[in-house]
Scaffold this active site. Structure first.
Site, PDB file in Angstrom:
ATOM      1  N   ASP A   1      73.210 -32.019  42.109  1.00  0.00           N
ATOM      2  CA  ASP A   1      72.178 -32.209  43.429  1.00  0.00           C
ATOM      3  C   ASP A   1      71.998 -30.976  43.837  1.00  0.00           C
ATOM      4  O   ASP A   1      72.758 -29.889  43.522  1.00  0.00           O
ATOM      5  CB  ASP A   1      72.802 -33.280  44.486  1.00  0.00           C
TER       6      ASP A   1
ATOM      7  N   ASP B   1      81.355 -42.765  52.224  1.00  0.00           N
ATOM      8  CA  ASP B   1      80.436 -44.025  52.360  1.00  0.00           C
ATOM      9  C   ASP B   1      79.974 -44.671  50.921  1.00  0.00           C
ATOM     10  O   ASP B   1      79.288 -45.444  50.941  1.00  0.00           O
ATOM     11  CB  ASP B   1      79.360 -43.550  52.946  1.00  0.00           C
TER      12      ASP B   1
ATOM     13  N   HIS C   1      78.939 -42.888  48.423  1.00  0.00           N
ATOM     14  CA  HIS C   1      77.848 -42.252  47.857  1.00  0.00           C
ATOM     15  C   HIS C   1      78.120 -41.472  46.542  1.00  0.00           C
ATOM     16  O   HIS C   1      79.487 -41.133  46.202  1.00  0.00           O
ATOM     17  CB  HIS C   1      76.849 -41.276  48.607  1.00  0.00           C
TER      18      HIS C   1
ATOM     19  N   GLU D   1      72.770 -42.107  48.630  1.00  0.00           N
ATOM     20  CA  GLU D   1      73.474 -42.719  49.776  1.00  0.00           C
ATOM     21  C   GLU D   1      73.397 -44.442  49.728  1.00  0.00           C
ATOM     22  O   GLU D   1      72.550 -44.944  48.789  1.00  0.00           O
ATOM     23  CB  GLU D   1      72.722 -42.366  51.040  1.00  0.00           C
TER      24      GLU D   1
HETATM   25  C1  F6R Z   1      78.419 -33.168  45.141  1.00  0.00           C
HETATM   26  C2  F6R Z   1      78.249 -34.610  45.453  1.00  0.00           C
HETATM   27  C3  F6R Z   1      78.770 -35.361  46.307  1.00  0.00           C
HETATM   28  C4  F6R Z   1      80.280 -35.489  46.433  1.00  0.00           C
HETATM   29  C5  F6R Z   1      80.915 -36.127  47.507  1.00  0.00           C
HETATM   30  C6  F6R Z   1      82.328 -35.882  47.593  1.00  0.00           C
HETATM   31  O1  F6R Z   1      77.912 -32.612  44.084  1.00  0.00           O
HETATM   32  O2  F6R Z   1      77.253 -35.079  44.648  1.00  0.00           O
HETATM   33  O3  F6R Z   1      78.664 -36.871  45.805  1.00  0.00           O
HETATM   34  O4  F6R Z   1      81.084 -35.471  45.470  1.00  0.00           O
HETATM   35  O5  F6R Z   1      79.975 -36.084  48.699  1.00  0.00           O
HETATM   36  O6  F6R Z   1      82.390 -34.736  48.332  1.00  0.00           O
HETATM   37  P1  F6R Z   1      83.851 -33.999  48.494  1.00  0.00           P
HETATM   38  O7  F6R Z   1      84.383 -33.841  47.167  1.00  0.00           O
HETATM   39  O8  F6R Z   1      83.705 -32.941  48.966  1.00  0.00           O
HETATM   40  O9  F6R Z   1      84.646 -34.873  49.253  1.00  0.00           O
END
Ligand code: F6R
Length: 261
Positions: A68, A137, A139, A144
């Site tokens: 992303d 959450d 995701h 989301e």
């Molecule tokens: C990042 C991504 C997000 C993260 C998620 C967890 O490329 O796609 O889905 O994997 O937000 O983030 P952290 O690892 O910082 O808790």
């Protein structure tokens, strides 16, 4: 789905690095799918450490695709996912920028950015191993809650919870972009092996909803239940809410050495 309850985040990093290196050793031009965020950082550091120590595989033919990208950051912004992945991993492994792909957030091309990224993934032959983190959450990538389980790369709007979670990278929540380009859940499902890394108590509820709850767009990571080859590596604090934790550990302890991941 194979869920591996480990003790520490370091153990998660070591096993995850083993999985990624095995993929690269078995196919020199492997396509690695890379998540950003905090969770994979110890894994990326472990890969770099091994590479610098001379014990890692050759990355000469490896191609990478990020999950992303934020929309609206100036090109080269240090928190853009393109800059982050270069800084944290691919530069140190000697993978040149032209072999590291990400969704293109340039304003003029936004209407076609999703389609173009899907085409690039297809031209590369798809992702061999996709590293994933999970949001508090539920995701997955930046899909989301409410995201279509069949979605493809497109623009999404971050929730307040995700923007608050990511404010630590930007200084304040106001500075976190609202919009992103993200691989869809259907895009992620096309990778051949999904490697979900989960560490910290803040992820315990999301992990349990994803792997033991119902398949639902309200918990996007529950889409993993549809994939034939998922490995979840989690530390003790992240597995605290799993009902079948003891069973997962028993399965892992009895895993035959030849089986690998
Ligand atoms: C990042 C991504 C997000 C993260 C998620 C967890 O490329 O796609 O889905 O994997 O937000 O983030 P952290 O690892 O910082 O808790």
């Amino acid at each position: 789905m194979e869920i591996v309850p480990l003790e520490t985040a370091e153990q998660v990093a070591v096993l995850a690095a083993d999985v990624l290196e095995t993929a690269v050793r078995s196919r020199g031009d492997a396509v690695l799918g890379l998540a950003t965020g905090s969770t994979p950082l110890p894994t990326y550091r472990e890969l770099v450490r091994r590479h610098e120590a001379g014990s890692g595989p050759s990355y000469d033919g490896v191609r990478c695709f990020t999950l992303d990208e934020y929309i609206g950051l100036p090109a080269g912004h240090p928190e853009s996912y393109r800059a982050t992945i270069a800084r944290e991993l691919t530069d140190a492994l000697g993978i040149p920028a032209e072999r590291v792909h990400g969704p293109d957030p340039a304003p003029d091309g936004l209407p076609t950015a999703g389609e173009r990224y899907e085409a690039a993934l297809e031209r590369a032959g798809g992702v061999d191993v996709q590293v994933l983190g999970i949001g508090s959450d539920g995701h997955l990538a930046f899909n989301e809650p409410g995201s279509s389980l069949g979605s493809r790369t497109r623009i999404k709007t971050l929730t307040e919870e995700t923007r608050r979670d990511n404010a630590r990278f930007f200084g304040s929540v106001e500075d976190v972009p609202r919009h992103v380009l993200t691989q869809g859940l259907g895009t992620i499902l096309r990778a051949r092996h999904l490697l979900l890394l989960v560490t910290g108590p803040g992820k315990a509820a999301a992990l349990s909803a994803a792997v033991e709850g119902p398949l639902t767009a309200s918990c996007p990571a529950s889409v993993l239940q549809l994939h034939p080859h998922v490995t979840v590596l989690a530390d003790a604090s992240a597995t605290g809410a799993l009902e079948r934790r003891a069973h997962y550990r028993e399965v892992y302890d009895a895993k035959p050495a030849w089986q690998g991941f």
